[in-house]
Design an enzyme around this catalytic site. Structure first.
Site, short mmCIF file in Angstrom:
data_model
loop_
_atom_site.label_atom_id
_atom_site.label_comp_id
_atom_site.label_asym_id
_atom_site.label_seq_id
_atom_site.Cartn_x
_atom_site.Cartn_y
_atom_site.Cartn_z
N LEU A 15 9.79 18.46 1.44
CA LEU A 15 10.91 19.32 1.82
C LEU A 15 10.45 20.35 2.85
CD1 LEU A 15 12.88 20.10 -1.50
CD2 LEU A 15 13.64 18.72 0.44
N GLY A 73 10.72 20.71 9.78
CA GLY A 73 9.83 20.75 10.95
C GLY A 73 10.49 20.08 12.14
N GLU A 88 -1.72 8.60 5.54
CA GLU A 88 -2.82 8.86 6.47
C GLU A 88 -3.27 10.32 6.28
OE1 GLU A 88 -2.48 7.52 10.48
OE2 GLU A 88 -1.21 5.83 9.87
N LEU A 118 -0.69 4.35 0.77
CA LEU A 118 -1.64 5.37 1.26
C LEU A 118 -0.97 6.24 2.32
CD1 LEU A 118 -4.77 3.05 1.83
CD2 LEU A 118 -4.08 4.21 -0.27
N GLY A 161 7.07 11.30 11.93
CA GLY A 161 6.55 10.28 12.86
C GLY A 161 5.59 9.40 12.09
N ARG A 163 0.81 7.52 16.62
CA ARG A 163 1.92 6.55 16.66
C ARG A 163 3.24 7.20 16.27
NH1 ARG A 163 -0.91 1.53 13.45
NH2 ARG A 163 -1.83 3.25 12.29
N LYS A 220 0.86 14.07 12.26
CA LYS A 220 0.73 15.02 11.14
C LYS A 220 -0.73 15.47 11.08
CE LYS A 220 -0.56 12.27 7.23
NZ LYS A 220 -0.24 11.83 5.89
N CYS A 277 4.45 4.50 9.85
CA CYS A 277 5.16 3.93 8.70
C CYS A 277 6.64 4.29 8.64
CB CYS A 277 4.44 4.34 7.42
SG CYS A 277 2.84 3.51 7.30
N GLU A 320 0.84 -1.19 0.00
CA GLU A 320 0.00 0.00 0.00
C GLU A 320 0.89 1.25 0.00
OE1 GLU A 320 0.96 1.22 4.11
OE2 GLU A 320 -0.30 2.28 2.68
C1 UDX Z 1 -0.80 -1.84 8.85
C2 UDX Z 1 0.71 -1.97 8.99
O1 UDX Z 1 1.07 -1.43 10.26
C3 UDX Z 1 1.42 -1.19 7.92
O2 UDX Z 1 2.81 -1.49 7.96
C4 UDX Z 1 0.92 -1.64 6.59
O3 UDX Z 1 1.50 -0.77 5.61
C5 UDX Z 1 -0.59 -1.63 6.51
O4 UDX Z 1 -1.19 -2.33 7.61
P1 UDX Z 1 -2.40 -0.05 9.78
O5 UDX Z 1 -3.61 -0.28 8.99
O6 UDX Z 1 -2.08 1.31 10.28
O7 UDX Z 1 -1.11 -0.49 8.96
O8 UDX Z 1 -2.46 -1.05 11.03
P2 UDX Z 1 -3.57 -0.95 12.16
O9 UDX Z 1 -4.24 0.37 12.14
O10 UDX Z 1 -2.86 -1.44 13.37
O11 UDX Z 1 -4.67 -2.02 11.66
C6 UDX Z 1 -4.41 -3.36 11.74
C7 UDX Z 1 -5.79 -4.03 11.94
O12 UDX Z 1 -5.61 -5.45 11.88
C8 UDX Z 1 -6.39 -3.71 13.32
O13 UDX Z 1 -7.74 -3.37 13.14
C9 UDX Z 1 -6.25 -5.02 14.09
O14 UDX Z 1 -7.33 -5.22 14.99
C10 UDX Z 1 -6.31 -6.05 12.97
N1 UDX Z 1 -5.62 -7.30 13.27
C11 UDX Z 1 -4.37 -7.27 13.80
C12 UDX Z 1 -6.27 -8.51 12.96
O15 UDX Z 1 -7.39 -8.51 12.48
N2 UDX Z 1 -5.63 -9.69 13.23
C13 UDX Z 1 -4.38 -9.70 13.78
O16 UDX Z 1 -3.85 -10.78 14.02
C14 UDX Z 1 -3.73 -8.45 14.09
C1 UDX Z 2 3.76 7.66 4.51
C2 UDX Z 2 3.98 7.71 3.00
O1 UDX Z 2 3.84 9.05 2.53
C3 UDX Z 2 2.93 6.82 2.31
O2 UDX Z 2 3.18 6.80 0.92
C4 UDX Z 2 3.05 5.41 2.88
O3 UDX Z 2 2.11 4.55 2.30
C5 UDX Z 2 2.85 5.41 4.38
O4 UDX Z 2 3.78 6.29 5.00
P1 UDX Z 2 2.18 8.77 6.27
O5 UDX Z 2 3.15 8.16 7.24
O6 UDX Z 2 0.72 8.60 6.45
O7 UDX Z 2 2.52 8.23 4.78
O8 UDX Z 2 2.43 10.34 6.30
P2 UDX Z 2 3.30 11.36 5.46
O9 UDX Z 2 2.37 12.36 4.86
O10 UDX Z 2 4.25 10.67 4.59
O11 UDX Z 2 4.13 12.10 6.65
C6 UDX Z 2 4.98 11.32 7.43
C7 UDX Z 2 5.63 12.22 8.47
O12 UDX Z 2 6.53 13.14 7.84
C8 UDX Z 2 4.65 13.07 9.28
O13 UDX Z 2 5.10 13.11 10.62
C9 UDX Z 2 4.77 14.45 8.63
O14 UDX Z 2 4.48 15.49 9.55
C10 UDX Z 2 6.25 14.46 8.25
N1 UDX Z 2 6.57 15.33 7.12
C11 UDX Z 2 6.02 15.09 5.90
C12 UDX Z 2 7.50 16.35 7.30
O15 UDX Z 2 7.99 16.56 8.42
N2 UDX Z 2 7.86 17.13 6.25
C13 UDX Z 2 7.33 16.93 5.00
O16 UDX Z 2 7.66 17.67 4.07
C14 UDX Z 2 6.37 15.89 4.82
#
Ligand code: UDX
Ligand code: UDX
Length: 423
Positions: free
Chosen positions: A244, A247, A147, A145, A251, A322, A315, A254, A143
């Site tokens: 770029l 900040g 957030e 995506l 965090g 997380r 963000k 991912c 994926e």
């Molecule tokens: C997760 C991974 O953390 C990320 O690396 C990956 O890119 C996409 O999947 P995320 O959707 O943020 O990202 O995870 P989370 O929000 O923790 O959702 C996981 C879901 O799976 C939860 O709803 C949890 O209850 C469920 N789960 C977890 C199961 O159904 N079975 C399990 O054994 C463990």
């Molecule tokens: C990221 C990737 O962008 C996405 O493609 C992948 O699938 C999952 O991880 P996400 O972690 O949801 O997505 O957020 P993102 O918008 O990438 O920001 C990540 C962190 O970087 C945040 O803490 C954000 O505040 C920070 N950030 C982002 C900066 O500090 N500066 C920037 O220019 C952009």
């Protein structure tokens, strides 16, 4: 197509709703009964712009269950369970393997198991070994995506990567997306390459952010302005302006997890990824350096200082805290009373922060009579500060550089500080 999505989280839910909107029948399977109950009541238990509305428009195509045997009706099973970071930095794959064991007895012949969760190179080989059936195809479909933009990214992906050597299966998955997604954006490669594309992309983006944060520190010493430097750099089409924004460091669920997992994987294979390692270290240290800056401003005023922290989520656009740098910074601000506000993440943050943090219901209540206001998350809501007047001297530390500099500098009683300008 009949699809089962295992894991109803920040990735599983937007994916399930998006695929349902293409006309597929989707079963969402999750092991969290509380979450299932909320979902069955018609509520999305996380914040993602537009997801509640989309869910309501497709809910007749969605089923929520904890029963793994319901995969027997699915032609495609998408694994989207959590792959959190372990203490040693490696990806914790227990949930992925547990889900694989759980579905194994029920998989119908010819079905496809596609791993959307971010998993280390070779994980899909192991999933294939666990399933151990030649009539089942295991595919890597990482994926991408973000957030806060999950639905935008689902419907407007830069690319969909399908890691499989089975061309017929690739075509079946491509037809799942076409014509909603242009066919030229749907790329086939082998599984290992697909798994690595995900990690390498996230690690590169994280490194780009850390790079501009380090340049920002230099700007502060040589009286340059990191916003102008980033703008000038970004005009080079080979660099690009996105990611770029200097900040407080990145965090989220991912970047921290994926950079550590990539470093771990590389070390295990005897390869040093020096840029990734220094990004991990430097990014983590940054949040404590930022906390120290705030402590220095507090020390000038003394313990009567009223401190307002704006932003808790990692963000804007999400309730997710997380690995949020904002949370770590607030934890390291040495002060007996800190007022905090975030448009979405306060419920998640309450469990994390101590009694010295007072949550306010509104931005105005948070900044009222503040001596120091520090912006830690890039919520556009905080631009409300541009319309406020400050009766007493107020230090505004815009550590996400989101406010209009001219407006803030024109305000009386305001000492306005940005990241990446002469200190
Ligand atoms: C997760 C991974 O953390 C990320 O690396 C990956 O890119 C996409 O999947 P995320 O959707 O943020 O990202 O995870 P989370 O929000 O923790 O959702 C996981 C879901 O799976 C939860 O709803 C949890 O209850 C469920 N789960 C977890 C199961 O159904 N079975 C399990 O054994 C463990
Ligand atoms: C990221 C990737 O962008 C996405 O493609 C992948 O699938 C999952 O991880 P996400 O972690 O949801 O997505 O957020 P993102 O918008 O990438 O920001 C990540 C962190 O970087 C945040 O803490 C954000 O505040 C920070 N950030 C982002 C900066 O500090 N500066 C920037 O220019 C952009």
């Amino acid at each position: 197509m009949r699809i089962a999505v295992i894991g109803s989280g920040y990735v599983g839910l937007p994916t399930a709703c998006g695929l349902a909107s293409f006309g597929n029948e989707v079963t969402c399977i999750d092991n969290n009964e509380d979450k299932l109950k909320v979902l069955r009541s018609g509520i999305i238990p996380l914040y993602e712009e537009g997801l509640q509305e989309l869910y309501e428009s497709v809910k007749d195509k969605l089923t929520f269950t904890g029963d793994m045997s319901s995969v027997k009706n699915a032609e495609l099973i998408i694994l989207a369970v959590g792959t959190p970071m372990s203490d040693d930095g490696s990806a914790n794959l227990q949930y992925i393997y547990q889900a694989t064991e759980d579905i194994k007895p029920y998989l119908q012949s010819g079905s496809i198991v596609a791993t959307k969760s971010t998993v280390p190179i070779g994980t899909n080989d192991e999933i294939e070994r666990i399933i151990n059936r030649t009539d089942i195809t295991v595919v890597s479909m990482p994926e991408f995506l973000r957030e806060g933009y999950a639905l935008y990214d689902f419907f407007n992906p830069d690319r969909i990567i399908i890691g499989t050597d089975n061309v017929a299966v690739y075509e079946k998955l491509r037809n799942l997306y076409v014509p909603h997604i242009p066919a030229e954006k749907i790329i086939r490669t082998n599984r290992h390459s697909a798994e690595l594309i995900k990690y390498a992309s996230n690690a590169f983006l994280a490194t780009k952010i850390h790079f501009i944060n380090e340049i920002s520190d230099l700007c502060e010493q040589i009286d340059a302005d990191v916003a102008d430097v980033a703008a000038g750099m970004g005009l080079d089409s080979r660099i690009g302006r996105k990611f770029l924004n200097a900040g407080i460091g990145y965090g989220g669920s991912c970047f921290p997890k994926d950079t550590n997992a990539l470093e771990y994987m590389a070390n295990k294979n005897g390869v040093k990824l020096s840029l990734v390692s220094s990004t991990i270290k430097g990014n983590y240290e940054r949040r404590f350096n930022i906390a120290e800056r705030v402590n220095k401003y507090i020390a000038r005023i003394g313990e009567t200082a009223r401190v307002a922290a704006l932003g808790l989520a990692f963000k804007n656009g999400t309730d997710d805290i997380r690995y949020s740098p904002a949370i770590d910074i607030i934890k390291n601000i040495k002060h007996n009373q800190i007022y905090a506000y975030d448009p979405r993440a306060m419920d998640n943050a309450r469990k994390e922060l101590g009694a010295n943090v007072i949550f306010t219901d509104t931005l105005k209540d948070c900044v009222k009579d503040a001596d120091i206001i520090v912006i830690l998350t890039e919520w556009p809501d905080f631009k409300e500060l541009e319309n406020m007047n400050f009766e007493k001297e107020t230090i505004i530390l815009d550590y996400r550089n989101i406010l209009d500099e001219a407006v803030m500098r024109a305000k009386s009683n305001v000492i306005y500080k940005r990241i990446g300008q002469k200190i």
